[in-house]
Design a protein around this motif. Structure first.
Motif, PDB file in Angstrom:
ATOM      1  N   PRO A  18       0.805  -1.226   0.000  1.00 42.44           N
ATOM      2  CA  PRO A  18       0.000   0.000   0.000  1.00 42.44           C
ATOM      3  C   PRO A  18       0.837   1.276   0.000  1.00 42.44           C
ATOM      4  CG  PRO A  18      -0.804  -1.562   1.632  1.00 42.44           C
ATOM      5  CD  PRO A  18       0.519  -2.092   1.140  1.00 42.44           C
ATOM      6  N   ASP A  19       0.184   2.358  -0.403  1.00 43.07           N
ATOM      7  CA  ASP A  19       0.816   3.663  -0.436  1.00 43.07           C
ATOM      8  C   ASP A  19       1.406   4.015   0.928  1.00 43.07           C
ATOM      9  OD1 ASP A  19       1.433   6.104  -1.814  1.00 43.07           O
ATOM     10  OD2 ASP A  19      -0.166   7.064  -0.657  1.00 43.07           O
ATOM     11  N   GLN A  20       2.570   4.630   0.914  1.00 40.58           N
ATOM     12  CA  GLN A  20       3.310   5.092   2.090  1.00 40.58           C
ATOM     13  C   GLN A  20       3.947   3.969   2.913  1.00 40.58           C
ATOM     14  OE1 GLN A  20       4.259   8.204   2.308  1.00 40.58           O
ATOM     15  NE2 GLN A  20       3.053   8.526   0.460  1.00 40.58           N
ATOM     16  N   LEU A  21       4.110   2.793   2.310  1.00 40.16           N
ATOM     17  CA  LEU A  21       4.798   1.685   2.969  1.00 40.16           C
ATOM     18  C   LEU A  21       5.979   1.233   2.127  1.00 40.16           C
ATOM     19  CD1 LEU A  21       1.872  -0.596   4.197  1.00 40.16           C
ATOM     20  CD2 LEU A  21       3.090   1.165   5.475  1.00 40.16           C
ATOM     21  N   ILE A  22       6.968   0.644   2.786  1.00 40.12           N
ATOM     22  CA  ILE A  22       8.024  -0.093   2.090  1.00 40.12           C
ATOM     23  C   ILE A  22       7.816  -1.547   2.490  1.00 40.12           C
ATOM     24  CG2 ILE A  22       9.745   0.309   3.900  1.00 40.12           C
ATOM     25  CD1 ILE A  22      11.857   0.210   1.543  1.00 40.12           C
ATOM     26  N   ARG A  58      17.363 -12.080   4.857  1.00 42.42           N
ATOM     27  CA  ARG A  58      17.742 -12.320   3.466  1.00 42.42           C
ATOM     28  C   ARG A  58      16.585 -12.056   2.486  1.00 42.42           C
ATOM     29  NH1 ARG A  58      20.489 -15.464   6.773  1.00 42.42           N
ATOM     30  NH2 ARG A  58      22.729 -15.646   6.518  1.00 42.42           N
ATOM     31  N   PRO A  59      16.026 -10.836   2.509  1.00 43.54           N
ATOM     32  CA  PRO A  59      14.922 -10.514   1.601  1.00 43.54           C
ATOM     33  C   PRO A  59      15.360 -10.572   0.147  1.00 43.54           C
ATOM     34  CG  PRO A  59      15.772  -8.531   2.605  1.00 43.54           C
ATOM     35  CD  PRO A  59      16.455  -9.681   3.284  1.00 43.54           C
ATOM     36  N   LYS A  60      14.421 -10.932  -0.721  1.00 45.92           N
ATOM     37  CA  LYS A  60      14.720 -11.091  -2.145  1.00 45.92           C
ATOM     38  C   LYS A  60      14.063 -10.024  -3.022  1.00 45.92           C
ATOM     39  CE  LYS A  60      16.850 -15.187  -1.782  1.00 45.92           C
ATOM     40  NZ  LYS A  60      16.894 -15.411  -0.374  1.00 45.92           N
ATOM     41  N   TYR A  61      13.086  -9.298  -2.459  1.00 46.89           N
ATOM     42  CA  TYR A  61      12.374  -8.302  -3.268  1.00 46.89           C
ATOM     43  C   TYR A  61      11.942  -7.142  -2.381  1.00 46.89           C
ATOM     44  CZ  TYR A  61       9.631  -6.542  -7.167  1.00 46.89           C
ATOM     45  OH  TYR A  61       9.160  -5.778  -8.196  1.00 46.89           O
ATOM     46  N   VAL A  62      11.987  -5.928  -2.921  1.00 52.68           N
ATOM     47  CA  VAL A  62      11.564  -4.736  -2.190  1.00 52.68           C
ATOM     48  C   VAL A  62      10.663  -3.883  -3.085  1.00 52.68           C
ATOM     49  CG1 VAL A  62      13.618  -3.410  -2.875  1.00 52.68           C
ATOM     50  CG2 VAL A  62      12.340  -2.754  -0.815  1.00 52.68           C
ATOM     51  N   HIS A  63       9.667  -3.261  -2.471  1.00 49.16           N
ATOM     52  CA  HIS A  63       8.838  -2.256  -3.138  1.00 49.16           C
ATOM     53  C   HIS A  63       8.732  -1.088  -2.175  1.00 49.16           C
ATOM     54  CE1 HIS A  63       4.790  -1.122  -5.235  1.00 49.16           C
ATOM     55  NE2 HIS A  63       5.635  -0.101  -5.158  1.00 49.16           N
ATOM     56  N   ASN A  64       9.350   0.022  -2.544  1.00 49.26           N
ATOM     57  CA  ASN A  64       9.307   1.235  -1.732  1.00 49.26           C
ATOM     58  C   ASN A  64       8.202   2.120  -2.280  1.00 49.26           C
ATOM     59  OD1 ASN A  64       9.673   3.508  -0.229  1.00 49.26           O
ATOM     60  ND2 ASN A  64      11.750   3.927  -0.922  1.00 49.26           N
ATOM     61  N   ASN A  65       7.059   2.091  -1.634  1.00 47.98           N
ATOM     62  CA  ASN A  65       5.901   2.860  -2.074  1.00 47.98           C
ATOM     63  C   ASN A  65       5.746   4.113  -1.210  1.00 47.98           C
ATOM     64  OD1 ASN A  65       3.826   3.352  -3.805  1.00 47.98           O
ATOM     65  ND2 ASN A  65       2.398   1.925  -2.871  1.00 47.98           N
ATOM     66  N   THR A  66       6.883   4.654  -0.742  1.00 46.51           N
ATOM     67  CA  THR A  66       6.872   5.880   0.058  1.00 46.51           C
ATOM     68  C   THR A  66       7.421   7.028  -0.776  1.00 46.51           C
ATOM     69  OG1 THR A  66       9.117   5.818   0.991  1.00 46.51           O
ATOM     70  CG2 THR A  66       7.446   4.455   2.083  1.00 46.51           C
ATOM     71  N   ARG A  67       7.442   8.214  -0.195  1.00 46.88           N
ATOM     72  CA  ARG A  67       8.008   9.387  -0.868  1.00 46.88           C
ATOM     73  C   ARG A  67       9.450   9.629  -0.449  1.00 46.88           C
ATOM     74  NH1 ARG A  67       6.380  14.206   2.596  1.00 46.88           N
ATOM     75  NH2 ARG A  67       5.508  13.191   4.417  1.00 46.88           N
ATOM     76  N   PHE A  68      10.048   8.663   0.255  1.00 47.62           N
ATOM     77  CA  PHE A  68      11.416   8.779   0.759  1.00 47.62           C
ATOM     78  C   PHE A  68      12.326   7.717   0.145  1.00 47.62           C
ATOM     79  CE2 PHE A  68       8.546   9.914   4.277  1.00 47.62           C
ATOM     80  CZ  PHE A  68       8.912  11.230   4.455  1.00 47.62           C
ATOM     81  N   ARG A  69      13.623   8.024   0.033  1.00 48.53           N
ATOM     82  CA  ARG A  69      14.610   6.979  -0.217  1.00 48.53           C
ATOM     83  C   ARG A  69      14.774   6.261   1.108  1.00 48.53           C
ATOM     84  NH1 ARG A  69      18.787   5.171  -3.297  1.00 48.53           N
ATOM     85  NH2 ARG A  69      18.505   6.752  -4.890  1.00 48.53           N
ATOM     86  N   VAL A  70      14.789   4.935   1.076  1.00 51.83           N
ATOM     87  CA  VAL A  70      14.947   4.151   2.305  1.00 51.83           C
ATOM     88  C   VAL A  70      16.278   3.406   2.238  1.00 51.83           C
ATOM     89  CG1 VAL A  70      13.976   2.367   3.786  1.00 51.83           C
ATOM     90  CG2 VAL A  70      12.452   3.916   2.549  1.00 51.83           C
ATOM     91  N   HIS A  71      17.113   3.629   3.255  1.00 51.91           N
ATOM     92  CA  HIS A  71      18.406   2.960   3.381  1.00 51.91           C
ATOM     93  C   HIS A  71      18.235   1.803   4.353  1.00 51.91           C
ATOM     94  CE1 HIS A  71      20.486   6.365   1.446  1.00 51.91           C
ATOM     95  NE2 HIS A  71      19.541   7.077   2.037  1.00 51.91           N
ATOM     96  N   TYR A  72      18.935   0.690   4.097  1.00 50.76           N
ATOM     97  CA  TYR A  72      18.865  -0.444   5.014  1.00 50.76           C
ATOM     98  C   TYR A  72      20.244  -0.776   5.549  1.00 50.76           C
ATOM     99  CZ  TYR A  72      17.216  -1.681   0.245  1.00 50.76           C
ATOM    100  OH  TYR A  72      16.910  -1.682  -1.085  1.00 50.76           O
ATOM    101  N   TYR A  73      20.241  -1.215   6.819  1.00 44.90           N
ATOM    102  CA  TYR A  73      21.464  -1.465   7.569  1.00 44.90           C
ATOM    103  C   TYR A  73      21.431  -2.843   8.206  1.00 44.90           C
ATOM    104  CZ  TYR A  73      22.120   3.586   7.300  1.00 44.90           C
ATOM    105  OH  TYR A  73      22.284   4.867   6.854  1.00 44.90           O
ATOM    106  N   LYS A  74      22.622  -3.424   8.363  1.00 38.35           N
ATOM    107  CA  LYS A  74      22.750  -4.681   9.108  1.00 38.35           C
ATOM    108  C   LYS A  74      22.543  -4.457  10.598  1.00 38.35           C
ATOM    109  CE  LYS A  74      25.969  -6.958   5.959  1.00 38.35           C
ATOM    110  NZ  LYS A  74      27.299  -7.556   5.820  1.00 38.35           N
ATOM    111  N   SER A  75      23.070  -3.331  11.104  1.00 37.57           N
ATOM    112  CA  SER A  75      22.971  -3.045  12.538  1.00 37.57           C
ATOM    113  C   SER A  75      21.517  -2.746  12.912  1.00 37.57           C
ATOM    114  CB  SER A  75      23.861  -1.871  12.919  1.00 37.57           C
ATOM    115  OG  SER A  75      23.359  -0.677  12.350  1.00 37.57           O
ATOM    116  N   HIS A  76      21.187  -2.951  14.175  1.00 42.88           N
ATOM    117  CA  HIS A  76      19.825  -2.717  14.640  1.00 42.88           C
ATOM    118  C   HIS A  76      19.572  -1.273  15.039  1.00 42.88           C
ATOM    119  CE1 HIS A  76      18.266  -6.790  14.481  1.00 42.88           C
ATOM    120  NE2 HIS A  76      19.486  -7.176  14.802  1.00 42.88           N
ATOM    121  N   ASN A  77      20.585  -0.402  14.924  1.00 39.48           N
ATOM    122  CA  ASN A  77      20.401   1.002  15.292  1.00 39.48           C
ATOM    123  C   ASN A  77      20.722   1.957  14.137  1.00 39.48           C
ATOM    124  OD1 ASN A  77      23.145   0.887  15.128  1.00 39.48           O
ATOM    125  ND2 ASN A  77      23.552   1.434  17.246  1.00 39.48           N
TER     126      ASN A  77
END
Length: 106
Positions: A18-22, A58-77
């Motif tokens: 849905p809109d506004q979710l990644i 180990r995700p295989k697919y992403v859909h960024n349906n937000t208005r932001f660039r989303v960065h992902y990190y290994k660390s939990h913070n």
């Protein structure tokens, strides 16, 4: 390591993000995401730390349906171990060789 993900020109893959979710999926079949997705939303710039969702292992697919660039990190913070990012309103396959611990919306 993966960088940004996007759909190839002319190729539109419809997902249940849905809109506004990644959204992240644990698997891909014939170029389309399969399995139970993890969905995250953010109405403003910020971090989502300490992610615990099966598809983030180990995700295989992403859909960024937000208005932001989303960065992902290994660390939990979101402090170190940046893996990659996905531009706003983009989607595509991921390497699937890492566990995502934190999302940062920018």
């Amino acid at each position: 390591m993966t960088s940004s993900s996007s759909t190839a020109a002319g190729a539109e893959i419809l997902t249940d993000c849905p809109d506004q979710l990644i959204c992240f999926w644990p698997s891909v079949a014939k170029g389309s995401p399969t399995g139970s997705p993890c969905r995250f939303g953010r109405s403003q710039v910020g971090d989502i730390p300490n992610i615990k969702c099966a598809a983030m292992n180990r995700p295989k697919y992403v859909h960024n349906n937000t208005r932001f660039r989303v960065h992902y990190y290994k660390s939990h913070n979101c402090g170190s171990g940046r893996i990659g990012s996905t531009s706003a309103r983009s989607q595509g396959t991921l390497a699937g060789t890492y566990v995502i611990g934190c999302l940062r919306f920018r």
